[in-house]
Design an enzyme around this catalytic site. Sequence first.
Site, short mmCIF file in Angstrom:
data_model
loop_
_atom_site.label_atom_id
_atom_site.label_comp_id
_atom_site.label_asym_id
_atom_site.label_seq_id
_atom_site.Cartn_x
_atom_site.Cartn_y
_atom_site.Cartn_z
N SER A 191 55.75 40.98 -16.71
CA SER A 191 56.79 39.99 -17.02
C SER A 191 56.34 38.54 -16.88
CB SER A 191 58.01 40.22 -16.14
OG SER A 191 58.69 41.36 -16.59
N TYR B 141 64.49 37.53 -10.90
CA TYR B 141 65.70 38.37 -11.02
C TYR B 141 66.59 38.18 -9.79
CZ TYR B 141 61.89 40.11 -13.85
OH TYR B 141 60.80 40.17 -14.68
N VAL C 205 55.75 43.26 -12.73
CA VAL C 205 55.64 44.50 -11.97
C VAL C 205 54.20 45.01 -11.84
CG1 VAL C 205 58.03 45.31 -12.29
CG2 VAL C 205 56.26 45.96 -13.96
N LYS D 150 56.44 36.63 -20.04
CA LYS D 150 57.70 36.10 -20.61
C LYS D 150 57.73 34.57 -20.62
CE LYS D 150 60.27 40.19 -18.98
NZ LYS D 150 61.13 40.69 -17.88
N TYR E 242 56.83 43.37 -27.60
CA TYR E 242 57.16 43.16 -26.18
C TYR E 242 56.25 44.00 -25.27
CZ TYR E 242 59.70 43.53 -21.76
OH TYR E 242 60.02 43.53 -20.42
N1 GLN Z 1 57.05 45.69 -18.90
C1 GLN Z 1 57.98 45.71 -17.80
C2 GLN Z 1 59.30 46.28 -18.25
O1 GLN Z 1 59.73 45.98 -19.31
C3 GLN Z 1 58.17 44.32 -17.28
C4 GLN Z 1 59.08 44.25 -16.08
C5 GLN Z 1 58.60 43.28 -15.05
O2 GLN Z 1 57.42 42.95 -14.96
N2 GLN Z 1 59.50 42.86 -14.20
O3 GLN Z 1 59.92 47.05 -17.57
#
Ligand code: GLN
Length: 309
Positions: A65, A244, A262, A68, A192
Site C-alpha cells: 500500500s 487506516y 502489509v 498508493k 492495482y
Molecule cells: N495489496 C494489499 C491489499 O490490497 C495492500 C494492503 C496494504 O498494504 N495495506 O490487500
Amino acid sequence: MADTMSEMVDAALAAAKPRCGEGTVADYIPALAKVDPNQIGLAVATTDGVCHTAGDADTPFSIQSVSKVFTLALALERTSDALWSCVGREPSGTAFNSIVQLESENGRPRNPLINAGAIAVTDRLIGDRSTEETIAELVGFLRERAVDDTIEIDEEVAQSEAKAGARNRSLAHFMAAFDNLTQPVETALGAYFRQCALSLSCRQLAQAGLFLACNGRDPKTGAQIISEERCRRINAVMMTCGHYDNSGEFAFRVGLPGKSGVGGGILAIAPGRGAIAAWSPGLNKAGTSLAGSAALEHFAKAAGWSVFD
Ligand code: GLN
C-alpha cells in the site's frame, strides 16, 4: 556534541530490533507469508541528497500500500482535482479492506489510501491507456525518483494477490455498481495488484519519496515534480489516512505523514528535512509494521523531526 544523522539511524534500528519478529506477516497474500519476519531495515534520505541506512536497508520488499502514495501523485497530475469527485479525503477509521462504509456512502471511498480509494485512483490513472502503459509510467517514475533502474514489480506477488483477491474484487464490483469505476473491474484490479507488488528496498523507497519532503521538487535538480500545493495535500492525506484505523496512533507516536504497507514497509515524510523508509515484516492488526514504526518513532524523536514542531 549532538549525534550525527548516521548515528541516529543506527541507534533507532538497534532500539527497534528487539521487536523484530513481533506481530504477524500478511499471510492472506500467500507469497508474502513466506517472507522471513526477522529482518529490519531503515533508510533516511535527507534533502541535501545524502542517504543514511542501517540493517537490511538494501533488501527489496513488497511495498504494497505504500504504492498508493505514488499512484495518487501521478493520478492527480493526470486528472487534476477532478480526481476528488470519485474519492474523498477523510480518515475512514476502518480497516484498509473494509466494505462497510462503501455501501453507506454510495460507492465513493472515504480516501485514496484505503484499498477501495486506491483502486478508484488507479482506475483513473489508467484513463484511456493500457494497463501496461500505466504500470510502465509508474515504474519509470519510481526509477527516476530513486535514480535506480533496477526497481521492478515482483510478478509472483502480483499473481499471488490476484488469486487471493476476493476482498478487493468485492470492493471493486461494489464501486462498479455505483458507477465509480471507468475501467472493467479486472482491468483496474490488474493494475492495482501490480502496483502493490512493486519491490523496493528501504534505500530506494526513501529516495523515491524524497520529492514529498522537498515541496514537490527533485532535491538535486530543483525540477518541480508535482506542485507545492499538491505535495502539501498528499502529505496531509498521509498524515490523516496513511495507516487506516491506526493513523491517530502513528501521528501521536511519530508525528510525521506516513504510509504503511502489509509487506512491512512504511514511508514517512518530514517536510523540508527528508524521507524515511522503515521495513520489518511483522504487522499489528491495522497492517502497520511493529518494528518499523518503532524504528521511526525512535529516529523522529532523536532527530527532532515532527510536523508539530
Ligand atoms: N495489496 C494489499 C491489499 O490490497 C495492500 C494492503 C496494504 O498494504 N495495506 O490487500
